[in-house]
Enzyme design. Structure first.
Site, PDB file in Angstrom:
ATOM      1  N   ASN A   8       0.860  -1.184   0.000  1.00  0.00           N
ATOM      2  CA  ASN A   8       0.000   0.000   0.000  1.00  0.00           C
ATOM      3  C   ASN A   8       0.897   1.235   0.000  1.00  0.00           C
ATOM      4  OD1 ASN A   8      -1.864   1.998   0.455  1.00  0.00           O
ATOM      5  ND2 ASN A   8      -2.406   1.351   2.526  1.00  0.00           N
ATOM      6  N   LYS A  10      -0.022   4.230   0.041  1.00  0.00           N
ATOM      7  CA  LYS A  10      -0.665   5.358   0.733  1.00  0.00           C
ATOM      8  C   LYS A  10      -0.436   6.633  -0.082  1.00  0.00           C
ATOM      9  CE  LYS A  10       0.311   3.039   5.073  1.00  0.00           C
ATOM     10  NZ  LYS A  10       0.170   3.080   6.510  1.00  0.00           N
ATOM     11  N   HIS A  92      -9.763   0.434   4.961  1.00  0.00           N
ATOM     12  CA  HIS A  92      -8.439   0.667   5.556  1.00  0.00           C
ATOM     13  C   HIS A  92      -8.579   1.592   6.773  1.00  0.00           C
ATOM     14  CE1 HIS A  92      -4.308   2.032   6.095  1.00  0.00           C
ATOM     15  NE2 HIS A  92      -3.959   0.906   5.492  1.00  0.00           N
ATOM     16  N   GLU A 161      -5.686  -5.714  10.340  1.00  0.00           N
ATOM     17  CA  GLU A 161      -4.700  -4.657  10.525  1.00  0.00           C
ATOM     18  C   GLU A 161      -5.010  -3.878  11.796  1.00  0.00           C
ATOM     19  OE1 GLU A 161      -2.634  -3.494   6.671  1.00  0.00           O
ATOM     20  OE2 GLU A 161      -4.462  -2.343   6.739  1.00  0.00           O
ATOM     21  N   GLY A 167       1.719   1.796  10.674  1.00  0.00           N
ATOM     22  CA  GLY A 167       2.580   2.974  10.534  1.00  0.00           C
ATOM     23  C   GLY A 167       3.299   3.371  11.810  1.00  0.00           C
ATOM     24  N   SER A 197       2.978  -2.601  10.310  1.00  0.00           N
ATOM     25  CA  SER A 197       4.431  -2.502  10.549  1.00  0.00           C
ATOM     26  C   SER A 197       5.189  -3.793  10.241  1.00  0.00           C
ATOM     27  CB  SER A 197       4.703  -2.030  11.975  1.00  0.00           C
ATOM     28  OG  SER A 197       4.215  -0.722  12.145  1.00  0.00           O
TER      29      SER A 197
HETATM   30  C1  PEP Z   1      -1.067  -0.395   5.739  1.00  0.00           C
HETATM   31  O1  PEP Z   1      -1.085   0.746   5.294  1.00  0.00           O
HETATM   32  O2  PEP Z   1      -1.955  -1.194   5.425  1.00  0.00           O
HETATM   33  C2  PEP Z   1       0.017  -0.795   6.642  1.00  0.00           C
HETATM   34  C3  PEP Z   1      -0.015  -1.991   7.138  1.00  0.00           C
HETATM   35  O3  PEP Z   1       0.979   0.143   6.881  1.00  0.00           O
HETATM   36  P1  PEP Z   1       2.367  -0.089   7.666  1.00  0.00           P
HETATM   37  O4  PEP Z   1       3.027  -1.306   7.087  1.00  0.00           O
HETATM   38  O5  PEP Z   1       3.155   1.158   7.431  1.00  0.00           O
HETATM   39  O6  PEP Z   1       2.045  -0.306   9.112  1.00  0.00           O
END
Ligand code: PEP
Length: 251
Positions: A8, A10, A92, A161, A167, A197
């Site tokens: 992703n 973002k 999300h 998630e 993040g 993460s």
């Molecule tokens: C995400 O945006 O779905 C995500 C898991 O971000 P990160 O890996 O930065 O935690």
């Protein structure tokens, strides 16, 4: 089942660096003969006509539940159709918690894209205060995020998630992931990704957790060299071959 790896972007990568990323990644998949499904969700301004392997799929991070219309700042499915995009992230945590999408709106979007046959990666997860309240509360919160969501939809991939792990640089523990994934899989027989993460070095341990079918990665996927390492690790988990040992690295 081959492990699924998704990136992703973002609000990162320009049109130019997205193209470089896609071309580099595609070449790598071809060269290493990697057949796992690999998804990339770039920003909408970077959508393009890429020449990619079948298993490298570009998806949308978001799209309004419309073909076109007067929804300032949003995109509609005409903008996805132009590039043959048929995959979307829905639910999300950043859209729920930063951009204020309610479960009702999330469900509306889900049903719209389901009716069009899109592959949907449906994200859900609890905030820190819910996790701290205990497992029962966490599961209760998660089930509420399935309100209005047809979990029997054939083109559905789920992504657990936890909000507190996204993040933040702090991934959920292997035990946390194992517990939640087991509980979800007991009720829902769909591919289930973990996100929050995930880094190159922790990836193998996470992919070895029962009921983890892959990962959705944000921050640690934005450097193509790191994402290629992740894809490689995932591809080697499917057979009996020994997986590369992760050396100490910042990622
Ligand atoms: C995400 O945006 O779905 C995500 C898991 O971000 P990160 O890996 O930065 O935690």
């Amino acid at each position: 089942m081959k492990k699924i790896i998704a990136s992703n972007f973002k609000t990162n990568h320009s049109r130019e660096t997205t193209r470089e990323f896609m071309e580099d990644l595609n070449q790598y998949l071809v060269q290493k003969e990697i057949k796992n499904d690999v998804y990339v969700f770039p920003s909408a301004t970077a959508f393009d006509k890429f020449d990619l392997s079948e298993n490298l799929i570009v998806g949308a991070q978001n799209c309004y539940h419309t073909k076109s219309g007067s929804f300032t700042g949003e995109i509609g499915t005409i903008h996805l159709d132009e590039f043959g995009i048929k995959t979307i992230l829905i639910g999300h945590s950043e859209r729920r918690h930063i951009l204020g999408e309610s479960q009702k709106e999330v469900a509306l979007k889900y049903n719209y894209f389901k009716a069009l046959g899109y592959k949907i990666i449906y994200c859900f997860g609890e905030p820190l205060e819910v996790k701290q309240a205990g497992l029962t509360e966490t599961l209760g919160y998660i089930w509420e995020q399935f309100d209005g969501i047809d979990l029997s939809y054939e083109n559905l991939i789920l992504a657990y998630e936890p909000v507190w792990a996204i993040g933040t640089g702090v991934s959920a523990t292997i035990e946390d992931i194992a517990t939640i994934h087991r509980k979800i899989k007991k009720k829902i027989d769909k591919p289930l990704l973990y996100g929050g993460s995930v880094k190159v070095c922790g990836l193998q341990d996470i992919l070895e957790v029962p009921n983890v079918d892959g990962v959705l990665v944000g921050t640690a996927s934005w450097a193509v060299e790191d994402f290629k390492k992740m894809v490689y690790i995932a591809s080697k988990m499917d057979g009996s071959s020994k997986i590369i040992q992760c050396e100490k690295e910042s990622n």
